[in-house]
Design an enzyme around this catalytic site. Structure first.
Site, short mmCIF file in Angstrom:
data_model
loop_
_atom_site.label_atom_id
_atom_site.label_comp_id
_atom_site.label_asym_id
_atom_site.label_seq_id
_atom_site.Cartn_x
_atom_site.Cartn_y
_atom_site.Cartn_z
N ASP A 71 0.70 -1.11 0.04
CA ASP A 71 -0.06 0.03 -0.01
C ASP A 71 0.84 1.10 -0.05
O ASP A 71 2.34 1.19 0.16
CB ASP A 71 -0.99 0.03 1.17
N ASN A 140 -7.45 -3.67 14.49
CA ASN A 140 -8.82 -4.10 14.07
C ASN A 140 -8.94 -5.20 13.20
O ASN A 140 -10.08 -5.58 12.43
CB ASN A 140 -9.48 -2.63 13.33
N HIS A 142 -7.22 -5.45 10.22
CA HIS A 142 -6.86 -5.05 8.81
C HIS A 142 -5.65 -5.83 8.32
O HIS A 142 -4.64 -5.77 9.12
CB HIS A 142 -7.16 -3.71 8.51
N GLU A 147 -9.86 -2.36 5.46
CA GLU A 147 -10.10 -2.30 6.72
C GLU A 147 -11.52 -3.08 6.82
O GLU A 147 -12.16 -3.71 5.99
CB GLU A 147 -10.88 -0.76 6.90
C1 F6R Z 1 1.52 -1.67 6.06
C2 F6R Z 1 0.15 -2.52 6.12
C3 F6R Z 1 -0.71 -2.33 7.51
C4 F6R Z 1 0.21 -2.73 8.74
C5 F6R Z 1 -0.82 -2.76 9.95
C6 F6R Z 1 0.22 -3.04 11.08
O1 F6R Z 1 1.94 -1.86 4.85
O2 F6R Z 1 -0.44 -2.75 5.30
O3 F6R Z 1 -1.70 -3.16 7.41
O4 F6R Z 1 0.93 -4.05 8.42
O5 F6R Z 1 -1.25 -1.67 10.11
O6 F6R Z 1 1.06 -1.95 11.31
P1 F6R Z 1 2.16 -1.91 12.15
O7 F6R Z 1 3.15 -3.12 11.77
O8 F6R Z 1 2.83 -0.57 12.47
O9 F6R Z 1 1.40 -2.44 13.65
#
Ligand code: F6R
Length: 251
Positions: A71, A140, A142, A147
């Site tokens: 992303d 959550n 995701h 989401e």
């Molecule tokens: C990042 C992504 C997100 C993260 C998720 C966890 O490319 O796609 O889904 O993997 O938000 O983020 P952290 O590792 O910062 O807790």
């Protein structure tokens, strides 16, 4: 649903990173031109450091590897220090011998987001699909910026971030305030991710324990996007003890 997800519980985040890096190294050794999917965020930082270490000390080569990131924030260009392109250069690409032109991160400043997303999907297909995709998980549930509510067959697209995700990314680790966090992102879809031949999701810390339990032992449901990996043929969650804390049957 009793899913297919393989669970590896490690004592801490350092062990998670080592295991994940070795899994990627094994894929690259078996297929030097592997197509790898990558994630950003705090969780994979140590894994990238381990991959860089394997490159330096054991000659793991990324010369023929092609990478696709999950992303990118909509509205940030690759020079912005909070962009995911910048993150990847900083944490991995500049420390290994991957060719910059073989690294694909969605362009958050594309003139047309729809064409950008379509081109990304087409590129993945044209190189034969992703061999192994690294994921993190949101509190959550995701995955990427899919989401809760995202469809199992969703494709790469422009998405809105939830207030929860905006708050999580402005807790001091990344953006300094919620006002600075872009409201939208380009994100690979759940369908896009599920097409990878193999998936490795990392989770560390107690903040991820509910999401991990819902993904592994809860219903196959869009309420927890990571649970939509339960029927994947080759999906491994590598988690530390804290993130495994709410699993009823930690294996
Ligand atoms: C990042 C992504 C997100 C993260 C998720 C966890 O490319 O796609 O889904 O993997 O938000 O983020 P952290 O590792 O910062 O807790």
């Amino acid at each position: 649903m009793a899913g297919n997800i393989k669970l590896v519980v490690c004592k801490d985040d350092a062990e998670v990173a080592k295991k994940a890096a070795v899994m990627f190294a094994d894929v690259i050794k078996a297929k030097p031109s592997a197509v790898i999917g990558l994630a950003t965020g705090s969780t994979p930082e140590k894994t990238y450091a381990e991959m860089a270490q394997l490159h330096r000390t054991q000659g793991l080569s990324f010369k023929q590897v092609m990478s696709f990131n999950l992303d990118e924030y909509w509205g940030l260009d690759g020079d912005h220090d909070q962009s995911y392109r910048y993150f990847m250069n900083d944490h991995l690409f500049q420390h290994v011998d991957i060719r910059p032109w073989n690294t694909f991160v969605l362009n958050g400043k594309a003139t047309n987001p729809y064409l950008e997303c379509q081109a990304y999907e087409t590129k993945i297909v044209s190189v034969g699909g992703v061999d192994i995709w690294l994921l993190g998980i949101g509190g959550n549930g995701h995955i990427a910026f899919n989401e809760p509510g995202s469809a199992v067959d969703s494709r790469t697209r422009l998405v809105n971030l939830t207030p929860e995700t905006i708050a999580a990314n402005s807790d001091g680790r990344f953006f300094k305030s919620a006002a600075e966090v872009p409201r939208c992102a380009l994100s690979a879809g759940i369908g896009t991710i599920r097409e990878a031949r193999s998936i490795v999701l990392l989770a560390t810390g107690a903040k991820k324990a509910d999401a991990v339990a819902a993904a592994v032992e809860g219903d196959f449901s869009t309420a927890c996007p990571a649970s939509l990996l339960q029927d994947h043929a080759d999906c491994t969650f590598i988690v530390d003890e804290a993130a495994a804390g709410k699993l009823k049957n930690a294996r």
